[in-house]
Structure formats: C-alpha cells, structure tokens
Design a protein around this motif. Structure first.
Motif, short mmCIF file in Angstrom:
data_model
loop_
_atom_site.label_atom_id
_atom_site.label_comp_id
_atom_site.label_asym_id
_atom_site.label_seq_id
_atom_site.Cartn_x
_atom_site.Cartn_y
_atom_site.Cartn_z
N UNK A 1 -9.48 6.82 -15.18
CA UNK A 1 -9.48 8.19 -15.07
C UNK A 1 -9.25 8.73 -16.47
N UNK B 1 -7.28 12.32 -17.97
CA UNK B 1 -6.52 13.31 -17.83
C UNK B 1 -6.62 14.34 -18.99
N UNK C 1 -14.99 5.20 -9.66
CA UNK C 1 -14.40 4.08 -8.88
C UNK C 1 -15.56 3.11 -8.91
N UNK D 1 -4.05 -1.43 -8.31
CA UNK D 1 -3.76 -1.48 -6.76
C UNK D 1 -3.38 -2.81 -6.55
N UNK E 1 0.34 -0.68 -3.23
CA UNK E 1 0.71 0.74 -4.12
C UNK E 1 -0.29 0.74 -5.19
N UNK E 2 -0.79 2.15 -5.42
CA UNK E 2 -1.69 2.27 -6.53
C UNK E 2 -1.09 2.78 -7.57
N UNK F 1 2.53 8.92 -1.35
CA UNK F 1 3.03 8.14 -2.40
C UNK F 1 3.62 9.21 -3.52
N UNK F 2 4.83 8.84 -3.90
CA UNK F 2 5.28 9.86 -5.26
C UNK F 2 5.69 8.89 -6.32
N UNK F 3 5.86 9.49 -7.49
CA UNK F 3 6.02 8.89 -8.54
C UNK F 3 6.68 9.59 -9.74
N UNK G 1 0.56 11.47 -4.51
CA UNK G 1 -0.96 10.75 -4.10
C UNK G 1 -1.18 10.59 -2.63
N UNK H 1 -2.28 8.00 -1.29
CA UNK H 1 -2.02 6.48 -0.87
C UNK H 1 -3.09 5.95 -0.63
N UNK H 2 -3.06 4.79 -0.32
CA UNK H 2 -4.17 3.75 -0.29
C UNK H 2 -4.85 3.51 -1.83
N UNK H 3 -6.35 3.60 -1.44
CA UNK H 3 -6.82 3.49 -2.58
C UNK H 3 -7.78 4.99 -3.03
N UNK H 4 -6.96 5.91 -2.42
CA UNK H 4 -7.15 7.26 -2.76
C UNK H 4 -6.72 7.87 -3.85
N UNK H 5 -7.09 7.78 -5.11
CA UNK H 5 -6.43 7.84 -6.15
C UNK H 5 -6.05 9.33 -6.95
N UNK H 6 -5.95 10.06 -5.76
CA UNK H 6 -5.95 11.47 -6.33
C UNK H 6 -4.67 11.98 -6.57
N UNK H 7 -4.13 11.49 -7.80
CA UNK H 7 -2.75 11.74 -8.15
C UNK H 7 -2.81 13.32 -8.67
N UNK I 1 -0.14 16.03 -10.60
CA UNK I 1 1.22 15.97 -11.36
C UNK I 1 1.87 17.29 -11.20
#
Lengths: 115, 113
Positions: free
Chosen positions: A34, A36, A51, A96, A100-101, B31-33, B94, B96-102, B104
C-alpha cells in the motif's frame, strides 16, 4: 520479520517535475502493498494498493506504483507533480497472520514541492 | 459519510492524569486498530481488535489499554500518561479478513507535560 524501508526521508522536487518515491519491503510470502498519503494536519488517505495481478497499479491523484518482486520494491511514481502533492507518503505491507491483517509502515518520505 | 471519528483532535495533559481518546466508525467494520506516529518511525500499532470483546497487543502496547464493548467504538485509554507518550495517534478500521481497506481517522495530537 516483516519490515518496510523508505530510504528517502525528505525529497524536494519542482512543480511539474516527475516524482519517484522508493519503498523496499521484507516479507516471506506474496505481499499486500500500500501507499498512503498524509497531508498536513490530516489523517492517512489510501493512494493505491497491490494484491496480485498486474504489477503496475494505478491510484488516485495521478499516482501509480510498480511492484517488482525481484527487487522487493514498490516504488511510487507521478509524471508531473503539483504543489498540492506536498505531503508525507507512507509505504506499508499487509501482514495477515492469526486471522488478523496488520499494516506495517515505513518511516515515511516527506515531499516538498517548489514552485 | 463513511468515516472514522476520533476525539479530541488535540489534547495537552499532565503526567499521571488518566485520559481517554475515543474512536468510532460507522461502517460496521470488524477490525479496529490504534497506531501512534512518531517522526522517523512511521506508524506503529498499539492495540487491535478483531471483534467485540476481542483485543490484542500490537507492537508498542506498554502504557495503553483498550476496550471493545461495541462494534463501532474502540477507545484508547492512558491510565497514567507519561511524556514519552506524546505523539500523534490514529484509529483505523477495516472490514476484516483479507480485505485490506483500512480507513483512518484524522488523528489525535497528544502532548503530555
């Protein structure tokens, strides 16, 4: 361990010039990568992501990045920089594990644009 | 509008005075971080959560606590802040899983004196 290196802490370019920001990663498997951007006083905005598939990825604001597995690199490019592109840019690798990713970030490159 | 909202944006506090930074997302993300950003170090993960009541330590958890009682909220708690916790903090979410659309939040700049 996974890591991301952005070798350039600061870069200055003239408006209209081309730009390349470097990013090298260390990751055992196929990485999710990625870029940003963080404008002054703002949060992080996703520019683009890789990906799988085509190694040249197009993003927003005219940016693109190329994934090169042999060089473990994911450099960000823009053919003609605008003054509004002045910001800090972060490269990140997605890790991953354990269901968790997690995003692992580089230290960032601060871009200044001269008129 | 889909967003992650953090409050406050700016906070100056004194050593040892407990504080909470709130984070809320309206995207129904699993997911949250929390991350902290320091010059020359990029963003480092403090804590993360994969779902309600499921939280775990990130890379720099010392001195911080979190809770996830509701899916949308993920507050960051500093029980006894110290000057080395002066930093810029970001909450992210996000699907979650493999969808990495975080996504912010806009950040919270904390100064501990």
């Amino acid at each position: 361990a996974q890591s991301v290196t952005q070798p350039d802490i600061h870069i200055t370019v003239s408006e209209g010039a081309s730009l390349e920001l470097r990013c090298n990663y260390s990751y055992g498997a196929t990485p999710y990568l990625f870029w940003y951007v963080q404008s002054p006083g703002q949060g992080l905005q996703l520019l683009l992501k890789y990906f799988s598939g085509d190694t040249l990825v197009q993003g927003i604001k005219g940016f693109e990045a190329e994934f090169k597995r042999s060089q473990s690199s994911f450099n960000l490019r823009k053919p003609s920089v605008h003054w509004s592109d002045a910001a800090e840019y972060f490269c990140a690798v997605g890790s991953f594990s354990g269901g968790y990713n997690k995003l692992i970030f580089g230290a960032g490159t601060r871009l200044a644009v001269h008129p | 509008e889909a967003q992650v909202t953090q409050n406050p944006r700016y906070l100056i506090t004194v050593t040892g005075k407990k504080l909470t930074v709130t984070c809320s997302q309206n995207m129904n993300h699993e997911y949250m971080s929390w991350y902290r950003q320091d010059p020359g170090l990029g963003l480092r993960q403090i804590y993360y959560s994969m779902n309600v009541e499921v939280t775990d330590k990130g890379d720099v958890p010392e001195g911080y606590k979190v809770s996830r009682k509701e899916k949308r909220n993920f507050p960051l708690i500093l029980e006894s802040p110290s000057p080395n916790q002066t930093s810029l903090y970001f909450c992210a979410s996000s699907p979650g899983g493999e969808s990495y659309g975080y996504t912010f939040g806009s950040g919270t700049r904390l100064t501990v004196v």
